[in-house]
Scaffold this motif. Structure first.
Motif, PDB file in Angstrom:
ATOM      1  N   VAL A  24      -5.420  87.775  84.454  1.00  0.00           N
ATOM      2  CA  VAL A  24      -5.367  87.738  83.233  1.00  0.00           C
ATOM      3  C   VAL A  24      -6.118  88.198  82.081  1.00  0.00           C
ATOM      4  O   VAL A  24      -5.837  88.679  81.203  1.00  0.00           O
ATOM      5  CB  VAL A  24      -5.327  86.178  82.831  1.00  0.00           C
ATOM      6  CG1 VAL A  24      -6.729  85.551  82.962  1.00  0.00           C
ATOM      7  CG2 VAL A  24      -4.766  85.867  81.660  1.00  0.00           C
ATOM      8  N   GLY A  25      -7.538  88.586  82.657  1.00  0.00           N
ATOM      9  CA  GLY A  25      -8.293  89.426  81.951  1.00  0.00           C
ATOM     10  C   GLY A  25      -7.703  90.799  81.757  1.00  0.00           C
ATOM     11  O   GLY A  25      -7.731  91.561  80.745  1.00  0.00           O
ATOM     12  N   VAL A  26      -7.363  91.429  82.977  1.00  0.00           N
ATOM     13  CA  VAL A  26      -6.929  92.883  83.008  1.00  0.00           C
ATOM     14  C   VAL A  26      -5.443  92.769  82.209  1.00  0.00           C
ATOM     15  O   VAL A  26      -5.323  93.701  81.447  1.00  0.00           O
ATOM     16  CB  VAL A  26      -6.579  93.161  84.675  1.00  0.00           C
ATOM     17  CG1 VAL A  26      -5.884  94.539  84.388  1.00  0.00           C
ATOM     18  CG2 VAL A  26      -7.862  93.068  85.252  1.00  0.00           C
ATOM     19  N   ALA A  27      -4.571  91.901  82.426  1.00  0.00           N
ATOM     20  CA  ALA A  27      -3.276  91.872  81.627  1.00  0.00           C
ATOM     21  C   ALA A  27      -3.398  91.856  80.150  1.00  0.00           C
ATOM     22  O   ALA A  27      -2.902  92.577  79.474  1.00  0.00           O
ATOM     23  CB  ALA A  27      -2.410  90.744  82.103  1.00  0.00           C
ATOM     24  N   ALA A  28      -4.516  90.948  79.764  1.00  0.00           N
ATOM     25  CA  ALA A  28      -4.839  90.909  78.327  1.00  0.00           C
ATOM     26  C   ALA A  28      -5.206  92.304  77.786  1.00  0.00           C
ATOM     27  O   ALA A  28      -4.655  92.781  76.632  1.00  0.00           O
ATOM     28  CB  ALA A  28      -5.887  89.732  78.040  1.00  0.00           C
ATOM     29  N   GLY A  29      -6.257  92.906  78.439  1.00  0.00           N
ATOM     30  CA  GLY A  29      -6.565  94.319  78.119  1.00  0.00           C
ATOM     31  C   GLY A  29      -5.423  95.364  78.090  1.00  0.00           C
ATOM     32  O   GLY A  29      -5.299  95.947  76.898  1.00  0.00           O
ATOM     33  N   VAL A  30      -4.525  95.327  78.796  1.00  0.00           N
ATOM     34  CA  VAL A  30      -3.465  96.116  79.022  1.00  0.00           C
ATOM     35  C   VAL A  30      -2.416  95.920  77.690  1.00  0.00           C
ATOM     36  O   VAL A  30      -2.282  96.846  76.931  1.00  0.00           O
ATOM     37  CB  VAL A  30      -2.513  95.881  80.077  1.00  0.00           C
ATOM     38  CG1 VAL A  30      -1.254  96.697  79.878  1.00  0.00           C
ATOM     39  CG2 VAL A  30      -3.373  96.557  81.312  1.00  0.00           C
ATOM     40  N   PHE A  31      -2.212  94.513  77.454  1.00  0.00           N
ATOM     41  CA  PHE A  31      -1.390  94.171  76.299  1.00  0.00           C
ATOM     42  C   PHE A  31      -2.035  94.641  74.928  1.00  0.00           C
ATOM     43  O   PHE A  31      -1.475  95.353  74.189  1.00  0.00           O
ATOM     44  CB  PHE A  31      -1.126  92.780  76.153  1.00  0.00           C
ATOM     45  CG  PHE A  31       0.196  92.272  76.715  1.00  0.00           C
ATOM     46  CD1 PHE A  31       1.224  91.914  75.988  1.00  0.00           C
ATOM     47  CD2 PHE A  31       0.087  91.885  78.231  1.00  0.00           C
ATOM     48  CE1 PHE A  31       2.502  91.380  76.518  1.00  0.00           C
ATOM     49  CE2 PHE A  31       1.277  91.777  78.805  1.00  0.00           C
ATOM     50  CZ  PHE A  31       2.530  91.448  77.776  1.00  0.00           C
ATOM     51  N   LEU A  32      -3.307  94.276  74.770  1.00  0.00           N
ATOM     52  CA  LEU A  32      -4.106  94.499  73.436  1.00  0.00           C
ATOM     53  C   LEU A  32      -4.262  96.019  73.125  1.00  0.00           C
ATOM     54  O   LEU A  32      -4.186  96.430  72.191  1.00  0.00           O
ATOM     55  CB  LEU A  32      -5.284  93.785  73.423  1.00  0.00           C
ATOM     56  CG  LEU A  32      -5.222  92.039  73.373  1.00  0.00           C
ATOM     57  CD1 LEU A  32      -6.591  91.582  73.506  1.00  0.00           C
ATOM     58  CD2 LEU A  32      -4.397  91.890  72.314  1.00  0.00           C
ATOM     59  N   SER A  33      -4.522  96.750  74.523  1.00  0.00           N
ATOM     60  CA  SER A  33      -4.680  98.180  74.152  1.00  0.00           C
ATOM     61  C   SER A  33      -3.536  98.773  73.516  1.00  0.00           C
ATOM     62  O   SER A  33      -3.316  99.654  72.851  1.00  0.00           O
ATOM     63  CB  SER A  33      -5.186  98.854  75.409  1.00  0.00           C
ATOM     64  OG  SER A  33      -5.084 100.247  75.239  1.00  0.00           O
ATOM     65  N   ARG A  34      -2.315  98.439  74.243  1.00  0.00           N
ATOM     66  CA  ARG A  34      -1.051  98.989  73.934  1.00  0.00           C
ATOM     67  C   ARG A  34      -0.394  98.501  72.487  1.00  0.00           C
ATOM     68  O   ARG A  34      -0.006  99.533  71.920  1.00  0.00           O
ATOM     69  CB  ARG A  34       0.056  98.722  74.928  1.00  0.00           C
ATOM     70  CG  ARG A  34       1.431  99.265  74.817  1.00  0.00           C
ATOM     71  CD  ARG A  34       1.408 100.913  75.405  1.00  0.00           C
ATOM     72  NE  ARG A  34       2.464 101.563  75.106  1.00  0.00           N
ATOM     73  CZ  ARG A  34       3.060 102.129  73.831  1.00  0.00           C
ATOM     74  NH1 ARG A  34       2.027 101.722  72.844  1.00  0.00           N
ATOM     75  NH2 ARG A  34       4.117 102.512  73.685  1.00  0.00           N
ATOM     76  N   LEU A  35      -0.573  97.579  72.206  1.00  0.00           N
ATOM     77  CA  LEU A  35      -0.325  96.921  70.862  1.00  0.00           C
ATOM     78  C   LEU A  35      -1.155  97.618  69.569  1.00  0.00           C
ATOM     79  O   LEU A  35      -0.668  97.544  68.527  1.00  0.00           O
ATOM     80  CB  LEU A  35      -0.473  95.527  70.666  1.00  0.00           C
ATOM     81  CG  LEU A  35       0.610  94.577  71.534  1.00  0.00           C
ATOM     82  CD1 LEU A  35       0.384  93.508  71.841  1.00  0.00           C
ATOM     83  CD2 LEU A  35       2.046  95.046  71.136  1.00  0.00           C
ATOM     84  N   THR A  36      -2.319  97.831  70.147  1.00  0.00           N
ATOM     85  CA  THR A  36      -3.144  98.301  68.990  1.00  0.00           C
ATOM     86  C   THR A  36      -3.415  99.863  68.776  1.00  0.00           C
ATOM     87  O   THR A  36      -4.077 100.488  68.045  1.00  0.00           O
ATOM     88  CB  THR A  36      -4.794  98.077  69.016  1.00  0.00           C
ATOM     89  OG1 THR A  36      -5.223  98.066  70.215  1.00  0.00           O
ATOM     90  CG2 THR A  36      -4.617  96.243  68.949  1.00  0.00           C
ATOM     91  N   GLU A  37      -3.011 100.557  69.739  1.00  0.00           N
ATOM     92  CA  GLU A  37      -2.876 102.049  69.551  1.00  0.00           C
ATOM     93  C   GLU A  37      -2.266 102.721  68.628  1.00  0.00           C
ATOM     94  O   GLU A  37      -2.241 104.023  68.523  1.00  0.00           O
ATOM     95  CB  GLU A  37      -2.654 102.446  71.165  1.00  0.00           C
ATOM     96  CG  GLU A  37      -1.457 102.384  71.700  1.00  0.00           C
ATOM     97  CD  GLU A  37      -1.172 102.828  73.100  1.00  0.00           C
ATOM     98  OE1 GLU A  37      -0.063 103.303  73.720  1.00  0.00           O
ATOM     99  OE2 GLU A  37      -2.330 103.219  73.692  1.00  0.00           O
TER     100      GLU A  37
END
Length: 283
Positions: A269-282
């Motif tokens: 879940v920590g990895v998945a959250a990082g992927v989500f947040l990175s993609r949504l904020t770039e």
């Protein structure tokens, strides 16, 4: 700043630090109103966050560094008293807490006042990004989620009732103290609060699920297009193997997946959250 050199393991100064793990196991009830920070990084975060730090415990060998940590953070604590610095020999340090403190520092702080969901949500008319966390009770994962929230500029973290305490000693250490800097609230009415975020506060609720109808890339591109309304996004993460519950998925504006290679169906879940947040904020 008061500095105490302590040679008696039964000193009352050491009472809050006695048998740390046994008291950790009781959760917040183990030391009502207080929490323990471990490592120089976390204690620095406690001092800079304006936490009422009562004392810092460390080895005699680290006396100079402990005093310097307090001095360096004084600009963040203009109206707060300095913590007491407690210095002991290494054998007394380990015997007091019940295990080897190889990170060298512990501190006791007062728990910040608990905030409500409505108090941590940014006002209408502003772009906002929330990390919403459902039933994550793994101590490492809750810390990693707060570190992600800080790294990608989340305005707040919303926890479901069953989530682990982010101020638990190890969780706080994993977060590098970020749980003290990212505003958070624990929901006491989960379904109602999700509805409030979606219907009253105008958040797009993006539920992370392997069975999502849309990919993260598709949703991120859609949300990046010019809009008349503020960009308000709440990313909802659940446990890796159980996922989000049926009611939470039903409340979502979109159910979103991360495409993966054949034979791999989930991420931590920590990895998945990082992927989500990175993609949504770039964007």
């Amino acid at each position: 700043m008061a500095v105490h050199h302590i040679s008696d393991i039964n000193s009352p100064y050491l009472a809050p630090y006695q048998q740390v793990r046994d008291r950790d196991a009781l959760g917040p009830d183990g030391r009502p109103g207080l929490f323990i920070g471990e490592s120089a990084v976390v204690i620095g975060a406690m001092l800079r966050a304006g936490v009422d730090v009562l004392s810092i415990l460390t080895s005699d060998r680290h006396a100079e560094r402990a005093v310097a940590m307090v001095d360096e953070a004084r600009g963040f604590r203009s109206h707060m008293p300095d913590p007491q610095v407690l210095l002991v020999a290494d054998d007394i340090l380990d015997a007091t807490v019940g295990f080897n403190i190889h990170r060298g520092f512990l501190a006791v702080g007062r728990r910040p006042t608990q905030r409500t969901v409505r108090e941590v949500v940014p006002p209408h008319g502003q772009d906002a990004l929330l990390l919403v966390v459902e039933e994550i009770n793994n101590i490492d994962n809750i810390g990693q989620l707060f570190r992600n929230a800080a790294a990608f500029g989340c305005n707040a973290v919303i926890l479901s009732p069953g989530c682990h305490d982010p101020l638990y000693r190890k969780s706080l250490r994993v977060s590098c103290g970020c749980a003290l800097h990212v505003p958070y609230a624990r929901s006491d009415a989960w379904n109602a609060d999700l509805q409030y975020l979606r219907d009253d506060e105008g958040f797009a609720l993006l539920g992370a699920t392997g069975g999502g109808e849309k990919t993260l890339r598709e949703v991120a591109e859609q949300l990046a297009r010019p809009q008349a309304q503020p960009r308000r996004i709440a990313v909802i993460m659940g446990a890796e193997f159980t996922g989000l519950c049926v009611d939470t998925l039903a409340a979502c504006t979109a159910r979103v997946k991360i495409p993966m290679a054949v034979g791999v169906d989930s991420l931590n879940v920590g990895v998945a959250a990082g992927v989500f947040l990175s993609r949504l904020t770039e964007q």
